[in-house]
Design an enzyme around this catalytic site. Structure first.
Site, mmCIF file in Angstrom:
data_model
loop_
_atom_site.group_PDB
_atom_site.id
_atom_site.type_symbol
_atom_site.label_atom_id
_atom_site.label_comp_id
_atom_site.label_asym_id
_atom_site.label_seq_id
_atom_site.Cartn_x
_atom_site.Cartn_y
_atom_site.Cartn_z
ATOM 1 N N ARG A 48 0.813 -1.201 0.000
ATOM 2 C CA ARG A 48 -0.144 0.061 0.016
ATOM 3 C C ARG A 48 0.814 1.244 0.095
ATOM 4 N NH1 ARG A 48 -3.489 -2.901 -1.555
ATOM 5 N NH2 ARG A 48 -5.373 -3.311 -0.577
ATOM 6 N N HIS B 101 -0.946 -0.300 -9.777
ATOM 7 C CA HIS B 101 -1.736 -1.079 -8.763
ATOM 8 C C HIS B 101 -2.195 -2.183 -9.562
ATOM 9 C CE1 HIS B 101 -3.827 -1.218 -4.719
ATOM 10 N NE2 HIS B 101 -3.831 -2.351 -5.403
HETATM 11 P P1 NDP Z 1 -1.763 -11.835 5.033
HETATM 12 O O1 NDP Z 1 -2.886 -11.136 5.880
HETATM 13 O O2 NDP Z 1 -1.802 -13.181 4.646
HETATM 14 O O3 NDP Z 1 -0.358 -11.502 5.465
HETATM 15 C C1 NDP Z 1 0.136 -10.491 6.426
HETATM 16 C C2 NDP Z 1 1.440 -10.676 6.728
HETATM 17 O O4 NDP Z 1 2.111 -9.310 7.193
HETATM 18 C C3 NDP Z 1 1.685 -11.601 7.852
HETATM 19 O O5 NDP Z 1 2.756 -12.515 7.776
HETATM 20 C C4 NDP Z 1 1.475 -10.870 8.984
HETATM 21 O O6 NDP Z 1 2.144 -11.568 10.257
HETATM 22 C C5 NDP Z 1 2.528 -9.668 8.634
HETATM 23 N N1 NDP Z 1 2.350 -8.269 9.528
HETATM 24 C C6 NDP Z 1 1.134 -7.868 9.765
HETATM 25 N N2 NDP Z 1 1.170 -6.868 10.640
HETATM 26 C C7 NDP Z 1 2.484 -6.642 10.994
HETATM 27 C C8 NDP Z 1 3.412 -6.132 11.514
HETATM 28 N N3 NDP Z 1 2.932 -5.048 12.657
HETATM 29 N N4 NDP Z 1 4.888 -6.430 11.815
HETATM 30 C C9 NDP Z 1 5.352 -7.525 11.397
HETATM 31 N N5 NDP Z 1 4.582 -8.144 10.445
HETATM 32 C C10 NDP Z 1 3.256 -7.894 10.265
HETATM 33 O O7 NDP Z 1 -1.896 -10.708 3.750
HETATM 34 P P2 NDP Z 1 -1.588 -11.144 2.252
HETATM 35 O O8 NDP Z 1 -0.137 -11.543 2.266
HETATM 36 O O9 NDP Z 1 -2.837 -11.848 1.540
HETATM 37 O O10 NDP Z 1 -1.666 -9.524 1.652
HETATM 38 C C11 NDP Z 1 -0.507 -8.437 1.937
HETATM 39 C C12 NDP Z 1 -1.077 -7.274 1.738
HETATM 40 O O11 NDP Z 1 -0.779 -7.168 0.192
HETATM 41 C C13 NDP Z 1 -2.399 -6.944 1.687
HETATM 42 O O12 NDP Z 1 -2.824 -6.429 2.746
HETATM 43 C C14 NDP Z 1 -2.603 -5.712 0.656
HETATM 44 O O13 NDP Z 1 -2.389 -4.588 1.105
HETATM 45 C C15 NDP Z 1 -1.521 -6.056 -0.313
HETATM 46 N N6 NDP Z 1 -1.883 -6.436 -1.566
HETATM 47 C C16 NDP Z 1 -1.523 -5.657 -2.672
HETATM 48 C C17 NDP Z 1 -2.037 -5.939 -3.976
HETATM 49 C C18 NDP Z 1 -1.616 -5.019 -5.476
HETATM 50 O O14 NDP Z 1 -2.087 -5.461 -6.250
HETATM 51 N N7 NDP Z 1 -0.728 -4.241 -5.048
HETATM 52 C C19 NDP Z 1 -2.847 -7.106 -4.274
HETATM 53 C C20 NDP Z 1 -3.107 -7.844 -3.137
HETATM 54 C C21 NDP Z 1 -2.547 -7.648 -1.970
HETATM 55 P P3 NDP Z 1 1.753 -12.886 10.971
HETATM 56 O O15 NDP Z 1 2.063 -13.999 9.963
HETATM 57 O O16 NDP Z 1 2.354 -13.149 12.037
HETATM 58 O O17 NDP Z 1 0.079 -12.747 11.117
HETATM 59 C C1 OXD Z 2 -5.849 -6.429 -2.756
HETATM 60 C C2 OXD Z 2 -5.368 -5.320 -3.610
HETATM 61 O O1 OXD Z 2 -5.612 -5.837 -1.626
HETATM 62 O O2 OXD Z 2 -5.766 -5.416 -5.058
HETATM 63 O O3 OXD Z 2 -6.362 -7.386 -3.195
HETATM 64 O O4 OXD Z 2 -4.742 -4.157 -3.507
#
Ligand code: NDP
Ligand code: OXD
Length: 313
Positions: free
Chosen positions: A228, A276
């Site tokens: 993001r 994006h």
């Molecule tokens: P998940 O919820 O599966 O994974 C999130 C990860 O981040 C977990 O490993 C979590 O730790 C870690 N995390 C969260 N908070 C913290 C913190 N404070 N400190 C350290 N680690 C932290 O999410 P996804 O993998 O499915 O997606 C990740 C992000 O990717 C989405 O939230 C979205 O913003 C972005 N995204 C962007 C897209 C794009 O097109 N640009 C498309 C899809 C997603 P833990 O394992 O311990 O819970």
């Molecule tokens: C998502 C994205 O969060 O597309 O899936 O950014």
């Protein structure tokens, strides 16, 4: 069962058609402003506040993406917006993990093999060989080891460079050196050559890509932000590029989307921008996953992908 659908800029008719095929007993409708008629489920992407506020009949809200920051922002800005008893369920992979792996490995290899610099040399009509980056010190650090981050870390590790991963709780991933929690953040960053961000945007992670973070990386490091725009302190990126602490950045997300035409990022040749698109929401896979979860909830079963609202992801 009544289902509301809202996804701006999408072909709503095709989505509704596909949902109707897998949920033949459902009454599906596209939400329009002013629609307050009863509904059991909402399937949404970046919904307006009016769509969800006061809808205490909803059993679950399905977010048509992995990141739920836009929905949670509605609640953060005006507590009580989200229906009290509705679960918030996000997409899990649905074809985004392989797309993200393609995008990130492409960017990492582009930097490792210096294709970005060769492109600039070509523009200047210069035939010049550059010294290769040694693979063994081209350490890639992935912030976030969830559904997408874990997949990306493994995809990059397959190319043989050292890969580190950072998450909130401890994770074990073959071929990846893992770090967890704030106490290990600096050790994770230390000497990283490519920093990849796949964290959710939460109150804990906003602005994490800042001058302090950049200062811990190897000199001349690269940044790939596919999570993001709110994770990045934009001025700190420009200053790190100017000082040489960062060599280049690939940004799929920015604070203001679309990026305004007069934004400095457009004019910085070391910043690569995409709109994006690193992992798009795929209709077929998303419809199948959401429909399967709605069916499970109707049977009283539990589903995965339920967001912890307090944690923010
Ligand atoms: P998940 O919820 O599966 O994974 C999130 C990860 O981040 C977990 O490993 C979590 O730790 C870690 N995390 C969260 N908070 C913290 C913190 N404070 N400190 C350290 N680690 C932290 O999410 P996804 O993998 O499915 O997606 C990740 C992000 O990717 C989405 O939230 C979205 O913003 C972005 N995204 C962007 C897209 C794009 O097109 N640009 C498309 C899809 C997603 P833990 O394992 O311990 O819970
Ligand atoms: C998502 C994205 O969060 O597309 O899936 O950014």
């Amino acid at each position: 069962m009544k289902i509301l659908f809202y996804m701006p800029h999408a072909d709503a008719a095709s989505w509704l058609y596909d949902f109707a095929r897998v949920l033949p007993d459902a009454e599906l409708r596209e939400w329009q402003a002013g629609d307050t008629a009863p509904a059991d489920f909402a399937i949404v992407w970046r919904p307006p506040r009016d769509m969800l506020a006061g809808r205490d009949d909803l059993r679950a809200i399905f977010n048509l993406g992995a990141g739920v920051d836009a929905i949670l922002a509605l609640e953060h800005e005006r507590p009580g917006t989200l229906p009290r008893n509705a679960k918030l369920v996000r997409l899990e992979d649905t074809g985004m993990a392989p797309q993200m792996a393609e995008y990130v490995t492409h960017a990492v290899l582009r930097y490792m093999r210096r294709f970005d610099e060769y492109q600039m040399l070509q523009s200047a009509r210069r035939w010049q060989e550059l010294e290769a980056h040694p693979r063994e010190t081209f350490t890639v650090g992935v912030l976030g080891l969830g559904v997408l981050g874990a997949h990306v870390a493994q995809a990059v590790a397959a190319f043989g460079m050292p890969v580190r991963g950072y998450s909130r709780s401890a994770r074990q991933i073959d071929g990846v050196t893992t770090f967890a929690g704030e106490a290990q953040f600096d050790a994770f960053l230390d000497g990283v050559k490519v920093l990849v961000n796949l964290l959710p945007h939460t109150p804990d992670t906003g602005d994490v890509l800042n001058a302090r973070t950049f200062s811990k990386l190897a000199r001349g490091a690269y940044l790939i932000n596919v999570a993001r725009g709110g994770h990045l302190v934009e001025q700190d990126l420009l200053e790190a590029l100017a000082s040489g602490q960062l060599a280049a950045a690939t940004l799929d997300v920015v604070r203001e989307e679309p990026l305004p035409p007069d934004h400095l990022f457009w004019r910085e040749p070391r910043i690569t921008i995409t709109p994006h698109i690193s992992a798009l929401t795929l209709r077929e896979e998303s419809v199948a996953q959401v429909a399967q979860k709605i069916t499970a909830l109707m049977r009283g079963e539990t589903v995965s992908g339920v967001v912890d609202i307090g944690r923010g992801y």
